[in-house]
Design an enzyme around this catalytic site. Structure first.
Site, PDB file in Angstrom:
ATOM      1  N   ILE A   1     -31.153  86.323 -79.862  1.00 46.70           N
ATOM      2  CA  ILE A   1     -32.320  85.747 -80.365  1.00 46.70           C
ATOM      3  C   ILE A   1     -33.231  84.832 -79.823  1.00 46.70           C
ATOM      4  O   ILE A   1     -33.960  84.509 -78.347  1.00 46.70           O
ATOM      5  CB  ILE A   1     -33.263  85.229 -81.996  1.00 46.70           C
TER       6      ILE A   1
ATOM      7  N   ASP B   1     -25.415  75.347 -76.816  1.00 44.78           N
ATOM      8  CA  ASP B   1     -24.974  76.770 -77.069  1.00 44.78           C
ATOM      9  C   ASP B   1     -23.360  76.122 -77.322  1.00 44.78           C
ATOM     10  O   ASP B   1     -23.120  75.355 -76.162  1.00 44.78           O
ATOM     11  CB  ASP B   1     -25.505  77.964 -76.565  1.00 44.78           C
TER      12      ASP B   1
ATOM     13  N   SER C   1     -32.913  83.840 -93.460  1.00 44.11           N
ATOM     14  CA  SER C   1     -32.602  85.145 -93.613  1.00 44.11           C
ATOM     15  C   SER C   1     -32.889  86.447 -94.432  1.00 44.11           C
ATOM     16  O   SER C   1     -33.040  85.827 -95.616  1.00 44.11           O
ATOM     17  CB  SER C   1     -30.871  85.026 -93.715  1.00 44.11           C
TER      18      SER C   1
ATOM     19  N   TYR D   1     -22.276  84.540 -96.667  1.00 44.07           N
ATOM     20  CA  TYR D   1     -23.422  84.081 -95.323  1.00 44.07           C
ATOM     21  C   TYR D   1     -25.047  83.948 -96.387  1.00 44.07           C
ATOM     22  O   TYR D   1     -26.093  83.673 -95.813  1.00 44.07           O
ATOM     23  CB  TYR D   1     -23.371  85.232 -94.712  1.00 44.07           C
TER      24      TYR D   1
ATOM     25  N   VAL E   1     -33.204  92.182 -87.096  1.00 36.52           N
ATOM     26  CA  VAL E   1     -33.651  92.549 -85.690  1.00 36.52           C
ATOM     27  C   VAL E   1     -32.437  92.973 -84.565  1.00 36.52           C
ATOM     28  O   VAL E   1     -31.818  93.037 -85.218  1.00 36.52           O
ATOM     29  CB  VAL E   1     -33.794  90.754 -85.120  1.00 36.52           C
TER      30      VAL E   1
ATOM     31  N   ASN F   1     -21.835 103.405 -93.417  1.00 33.32           N
ATOM     32  CA  ASN F   1     -21.221 102.837 -94.057  1.00 33.32           C
ATOM     33  C   ASN F   1     -21.862 103.856 -95.611  1.00 33.32           C
ATOM     34  O   ASN F   1     -23.168 103.467 -95.776  1.00 33.32           O
ATOM     35  CB  ASN F   1     -21.888 101.151 -94.289  1.00 33.32           C
TER      36      ASN F   1
ATOM     37  N   ARG G   1     -20.018  98.921 -97.784  1.00 34.26           N
ATOM     38  CA  ARG G   1     -19.263  98.067 -97.256  1.00 34.26           C
ATOM     39  C   ARG G   1     -19.267  96.594 -98.032  1.00 34.26           C
ATOM     40  O   ARG G   1     -20.531  96.696 -98.726  1.00 34.26           O
ATOM     41  CB  ARG G   1     -20.551  97.427 -96.606  1.00 34.26           C
TER      42      ARG G   1
ATOM     43  N   ASP H   1     -22.919  94.473 -99.064  1.00 30.09           N
ATOM     44  CA  ASP H   1     -24.710  94.526 -98.433  1.00 30.09           C
ATOM     45  C   ASP H   1     -25.514  94.830 -99.648  1.00 30.09           C
ATOM     46  O   ASP H   1     -25.275  95.779-100.563  1.00 30.09           O
ATOM     47  CB  ASP H   1     -23.993  96.244 -97.673  1.00 30.09           C
TER      48      ASP H   1
END
Length: 332
Positions: free
Chosen positions: A23, A42, A131, A155, A185, A216, A290, A293
């Site tokens: 992105i 970065d 997110s 996460y 994305v 999955n 998974r 998820d």
């Protein structure tokens, strides 16, 4: 490329953290095409130099090789900057389950470093990648910004903490912030390789090699897949808005439609078979679900439309056609 992007003042100096990533590199390219001065921070842990190599010759582009876990690197990158598009993070739910400590160091401690550096440099606005994982176990459909559930992965916790910190910095220090909750994305420059590759580039690469991709579960899990140009539009809108009501909050960044994995595979086969008809006979393997998820993900984008004027141009089909064409041209 999306020709309906908002116009930014070309005089702006914009920092893109994680600017060599999928992105981030697309944002750097768009901003430079608009005439902006762009700094890219970065550490190349997941970003790739080939994503931005063609930008090195642009006198308005500055690459800073550094790590957001180092406050000094963040402070150096923020000097003279008007706006920040903070994309640097360690993505992937499985990665965070395998290594929660590093995900936390990058996504939480690194995020806090960037907020402190932005505050001290008196940056005008801090726009950050949030997110859809923040919705966790919420069963509400579609997902609306003010109703979330409990996180289902390390996460997801890190990305929710980002929102909490941004809110506190807005209230305590007056730093303008906007969080963008990205929904799955995809598009050009997304890496198909590695253990934590996203599903679309990974499946595309496997089909091109006549390898059977592994779904999955039974393939009924669904996602609001969002093409990169919709995401670019939202980042630019977050910079240009002068609507005070639009600041210091979070937005869903999606198209507002969901596609299950079985449907996704069907579309990929259809679009790839234009280039190679043999792909139509490649079979698919189903594996276990998974851990961590979310079964289904669908965004309401009403808030973004109302407060920012968001107008996504690419649905799953038009976005996939563009993405498949890019992968075929660049990776075959």
């Amino acid at each position: 490329m999306n020709n309906t992007l908002p116009n930014l003042n070309a005089k702006y100096h914009i920092l893109v953290t994680g600017g060599a990533g999928f992105i981030g590199s697309n944002l750097c390219e768009t901003l430079l095409n608009n005439g902006n001065t762009v700094s890219c921070l970065d550490n190349f842990s997941t970003g790739k130099k080939e994503n931005i190599a063609h930008l090195y010759s642009n006198p308005k582009f500055r690459l800073i090789e550094g790590d957001i876990r180092n406050l000094e690197d963040c402070q150096n990158a923020c000097k003279g900057v008007d706006y920040i598009l903070h994309q640097a993070a360690l993505g992937s739910v499985p990665r965070s389950i395998n290594d929660p400590i590093t995900s936390n160091e990058v996504n939480v401690s690194g995020f806090l470093n960037m907020l402190v550096a932005a505050r001290d440099a008196q940056v005008k606005r801090f726009v950050y990648a949030a997110s859809s994982s923040t919705y966790g176990d919420s069963k509400n459909m579609p997902k609306v910004e003010d109703i979330i559930g409990r996180p289902l992965s390390p996460y997801a916790i890190t990305k929710y903490v980002n929102e909490l910190y941004a809110d506190i910095f807005s209230k305590t220090y007056g730093l303008e912030t906007i969080g963008l909750r990205y929904f799955n994305v995809f598009g050009r420059k997304q890496d198909p390789n590695g253990a934590y590759a996203a599903v679309i580039p990974k499946f595309v690469m496997q089909f091109m090699k006549y390898e059977s991709p592994v779904i999955n579960g039974d393939g009924t899990y669904s996602r609001d897949f969002t093409y990169i140009d919709n995401v670019i539009q939202m980042n630019l809108l977050a910079i240009v808005t002068d609507n005070k009501e639009a600041l210091n909050t979070v937005y869903n960044v999606a198209f507002g439609e969901r596609t299950n994995l079985n449907e996704l595979v069907g579309l990929l086969k259809e679009y790839l078979s234009v280039y190679d008809p043999k792909i139509t006979v490649v079979s698919v393997i189903h594996g276990p679900n998974r851990p961590g998820d979310v079964p289904h993900s669908l965004a309401s984008v009403d808030k973004a439309k109302k407060l920012l004027g968001y107008d996504p141009k690419y649905d799953i089909k038009s976005g996939l056609k563009e993405a498949v064409q890019w992968y075929w041209s660049n990776l075959k």
